[in-house]
Structure formats: structure tokens, C-alpha cells
Design an enzyme around this catalytic site. Structure first.
Site, PDB file in Angstrom:
ATOM      1  N   ASN A   9       0.871  -1.175   0.000  1.00  0.00           N
ATOM      2  CA  ASN A   9       0.000   0.000   0.000  1.00  0.00           C
ATOM      3  C   ASN A   9       0.911   1.229   0.000  1.00  0.00           C
ATOM      4  OD1 ASN A   9      -1.774   2.064   0.472  1.00  0.00           O
ATOM      5  ND2 ASN A   9      -2.389   1.396   2.522  1.00  0.00           N
ATOM      6  N   LYS A  11       0.169   4.266  -0.284  1.00  0.00           N
ATOM      7  CA  LYS A  11      -0.454   5.463   0.309  1.00  0.00           C
ATOM      8  C   LYS A  11      -0.216   6.674  -0.607  1.00  0.00           C
ATOM      9  CE  LYS A  11      -0.084   3.220   4.741  1.00  0.00           C
ATOM     10  NZ  LYS A  11      -0.008   3.295   6.176  1.00  0.00           N
ATOM     11  N   HIS A  96      -9.382   1.300   5.038  1.00  0.00           N
ATOM     12  CA  HIS A  96      -8.097   1.475   5.730  1.00  0.00           C
ATOM     13  C   HIS A  96      -8.297   2.404   6.936  1.00  0.00           C
ATOM     14  CE1 HIS A  96      -3.978   2.586   6.581  1.00  0.00           C
ATOM     15  NE2 HIS A  96      -3.631   1.481   5.941  1.00  0.00           N
ATOM     16  N   GLU A  98      -6.639   4.775   7.973  1.00  0.00           N
ATOM     17  CA  GLU A  98      -6.437   6.204   7.663  1.00  0.00           C
ATOM     18  C   GLU A  98      -7.695   6.793   7.026  1.00  0.00           C
ATOM     19  OE1 GLU A  98      -2.796   5.561   5.542  1.00  0.00           O
ATOM     20  OE2 GLU A  98      -1.841   5.029   7.436  1.00  0.00           O
ATOM     21  N   GLU A 168      -5.098  -4.834  10.645  1.00  0.00           N
ATOM     22  CA  GLU A 168      -4.079  -3.795  10.818  1.00  0.00           C
ATOM     23  C   GLU A 168      -4.327  -3.051  12.124  1.00  0.00           C
ATOM     24  OE1 GLU A 168      -2.263  -2.633   6.749  1.00  0.00           O
ATOM     25  OE2 GLU A 168      -3.889  -1.267   7.169  1.00  0.00           O
ATOM     26  N   GLY A 174       2.748   2.540  10.715  1.00  0.00           N
ATOM     27  CA  GLY A 174       3.672   3.655  10.542  1.00  0.00           C
ATOM     28  C   GLY A 174       4.411   4.035  11.817  1.00  0.00           C
ATOM     29  N   SER A 214       3.685  -1.931  10.272  1.00  0.00           N
ATOM     30  CA  SER A 214       5.138  -1.992  10.473  1.00  0.00           C
ATOM     31  C   SER A 214       5.735  -3.349  10.116  1.00  0.00           C
ATOM     32  CB  SER A 214       5.516  -1.579  11.901  1.00  0.00           C
ATOM     33  OG  SER A 214       5.133  -0.237  12.132  1.00  0.00           O
ATOM     34  N   GLY A 235       3.020  -0.966   4.197  1.00  0.00           N
ATOM     35  CA  GLY A 235       3.078   0.453   3.853  1.00  0.00           C
ATOM     36  C   GLY A 235       4.512   0.870   3.550  1.00  0.00           C
TER      37      GLY A 235
HETATM   38  P1  13P Z   1       3.213   0.559   7.577  1.00  0.00           P
HETATM   39  O1  13P Z   1       3.738  -0.735   6.997  1.00  0.00           O
HETATM   40  O2  13P Z   1       3.919   1.766   7.067  1.00  0.00           O
HETATM   41  O3  13P Z   1       3.129   0.484   9.070  1.00  0.00           O
HETATM   42  O4  13P Z   1       1.707   0.710   7.050  1.00  0.00           O
HETATM   43  C1  13P Z   1       0.850  -0.376   7.133  1.00  0.00           C
HETATM   44  C2  13P Z   1      -0.384  -0.060   6.410  1.00  0.00           C
HETATM   45  O5  13P Z   1      -1.127   0.826   6.787  1.00  0.00           O
HETATM   46  C3  13P Z   1      -0.669  -0.822   5.179  1.00  0.00           C
HETATM   47  O6  13P Z   1      -1.956  -0.579   4.725  1.00  0.00           O
END
Ligand code: 13P
Length: 257
Positions: A9, A11, A96, A98, A168, A174, A214, A235
Site C-alpha cells: 500500500n 499510500k 483502511h 487512515e 491492521e 507507521g 510496520s 506500507g
Molecule cells: P506501515 O507498513 O507503514 O506500518 O503501514 C501499514 C499499512 O497501513 C498498510 O496498509
């Protein structure tokens, strides 16, 4: 036997030029892989066309990061499901955290997007997960149960079979603080149990559940070797070809369940 699915992803990262560079690097590093795991990249909307043209003969599949619940019309700034399928997208990330946090997406809205994606033959990667406050308050199971029931509302068994669920934990996204393999696997088992209770045990055995939060080149092997973790939604580490390919390699080498 559940096949591992490794999805990146991206983003809101990578313009069309950076997208092309990253894909060329990925294809070069992946050239010796023999299709043992499903690999998906989900770049921003603006990069989907260029991404598709680069991966067209290569075993990398394309996904979007979101889409509208509506078919078409006066919805400024939105992207419809047929716009995605016309490009050749096969997947779409929905719900997601976010999107839930910054754009106020609810389980109800996500449920209508899931239905729309399925109706067009797109595979939804549906995200669920608890916040740090919820984990610390001991309500993780309750939150996961509510989210699963909400996002899958009114879906049949044959529809749910086509969905990928991504667990997640919000506190792990993140932050560099991944759930331990055991913590993650425990929630994956809960999700499988819920699917068993709501649908059937056969479906619970089949459904793919990815972990996200992560995941990186160092921790991927231990997460992906867990009994109920069928892949990763990655991510930050999906933005670097070496890290992402190391994670794919960990998927190839991990046991299938
Ligand atoms: P990170 O791998 O940066 O923690 O993000 C995970 C994520 O939100 C994937 O959709």
C-alpha cells in the site's frame, strides 16, 4: 491450503516517474521468483495506468487504495469501480484505518463499497483493527467483532470467499511498533472463528487474512510463519524495492497452512 498474498500500500507516495522507477526495480529483483505468492501493488490513482502498462506481462497484480460507493455522477474527486476495472485493477483496499480516521469512513460505508467492488469483480482487501486505547482497554475482540459484522453485513458466503481481510492494528501502522507474531496470530484466529460462526468453518479455513502494521524485511518471516497469517499489507517497506522483495521472499519461504 491458503496461498500467501503480499500487497504494497503505497499510500500518498510516488508520482508517475517514481512509480515507474520503483516498478522497474521491483521487476528486476523479482525476476527469479516463480509465482509462488500473489504480489499486489497499490499505488496512488494517478499512477495506476503507468503501473499497469509496466507490469502487464509480469506476475505483479494491481490494486487501488480506495474507491467510491457510487456508480457515477456528480461526486467531485471520486473514482468509480468501473474506472478501476477499465485500467485493469483486480484489487481495492477498503476501510483502511487512515480512511476511517481522517475521512470518517464507517463500517456501513465500507460495507457498501465492498458490495460495489464485488459486483464488478474486484477483490476487496478490507481493513480492520483496533486503536491503542481500545487495546489497552481490553476491548480488541469486541472491536474486531463489530467491524467484521459491519463490513460483511448482508454478504453471502460466496461473496465473502472472494474477500481478503487485512488485520491492521492502528497502533502498529507507521509507528515501527509491529504486533508480535503471537499477538497478531491471536487476532487472526479470532477473525477466522468469527467467519466460522457467521458463515461456515469451511469458509473460515479458506479466507485469506493479511497482517499489516510496520511489517518489514526484518520481521516479515516470523509474522508470515504464523498459522493464521496469510500475507502482509505493507506500507513504508513497500516503497523500497529491496525491502519489499525481501518480504516477498519471506512469503515464498514461509509454511502454507
Ligand atoms: P506501515 O507498513 O507503514 O506500518 O503501514 C501499514 C499499512 O497501513 C498498510 O496498509
Amino acid at each position: 491450503m491458503r496461498r500467501k498474498v503480499i500487497a504494497g500500500n503505497w499510500k500518498m507516495n510516488k508520482d508517475i516517474h517514481e512509480t515507474a522507477n520503483l516498478i522497474v526495480e521491483l521487476m528486476d529483483r523479482m525476476k527469479d521468483f516463480k509465482n509462488q505468492v500473489d504480489v499486489i501493488i497499490c499505488p496512488p490513482y494517478t499512477s495506476l495506468v503507468v503501473a499497469k502498462s509496466l507490469i502487464k506481462d509480469f506476475p505483479i497484480k494491481l490494486g487501488a487504495q480506495n474507491m467510491s460507493q457510487y456508480d457515477d455522477g456528480a461526486y467531485t474527486g471520486e473514482i468509480s469501480v468501473t474506472m478501476l476495472t477499465a485500467i485493469g485493477c483486480q484489487y481495492v483496499i477498503l476501510g483502511h484505518s487512515e480512511r476511517r480516521q481522517y475521512f470518517k469512513e464507517t463500517d456501513d460505508l465500507i460495507n457498501s463499497k465492498v458490495k460495489k467492488a464485488l459486483s464488478a469483480g474486484l477483490t476487496p482487501i478490507v481493513c480492520i483493527g483496533e486503536t491503542l486505547e481500545e487495546r489497552e482497554a481490553g476491548v480488541t475482540d469486541k472491536i474486531i467483532t463489530t467491524q467484521i459484522k459491519g463490513v460483511l453485513r448482508e454478504l453471502s458466503s460466496s461473496e465473502v470467499e472472494k474477500i481478503i481481510i487485512a488485520y491492521e492494528p492502528v497502533w502498529a501502522i507507521g509507528t515501527g511498533k509491529n504486533a508480535t507474531p503471537e499477538q497478531a496470530n491471536q487476532v487472526h484466529k479470532l477473525i477466522r472463528k468469527l467467519i466460522g460462526q457467521l458463515y461456515s468453518w469451511a469458509l473460515a479455513e479458506k479466507i485469506l487474512i493479511q497482517y499489516g502494521g510496520s511489517m518489514n524485511a526484518e520481521n516479515a518471516a516470523s509474522l508470515l510463519s504464523q498459522s493464521d497469517i496469510d500475507g502482509g499489507l505493507i506500507g513504508g517497506a513497500s516503497l523500497k524495492s529491496d525491502a519489499f522483495v525481501t518480504i516477498i521472499q519471506a512469503g515464498v519461504e514461509s509454511p502454507t497452512h
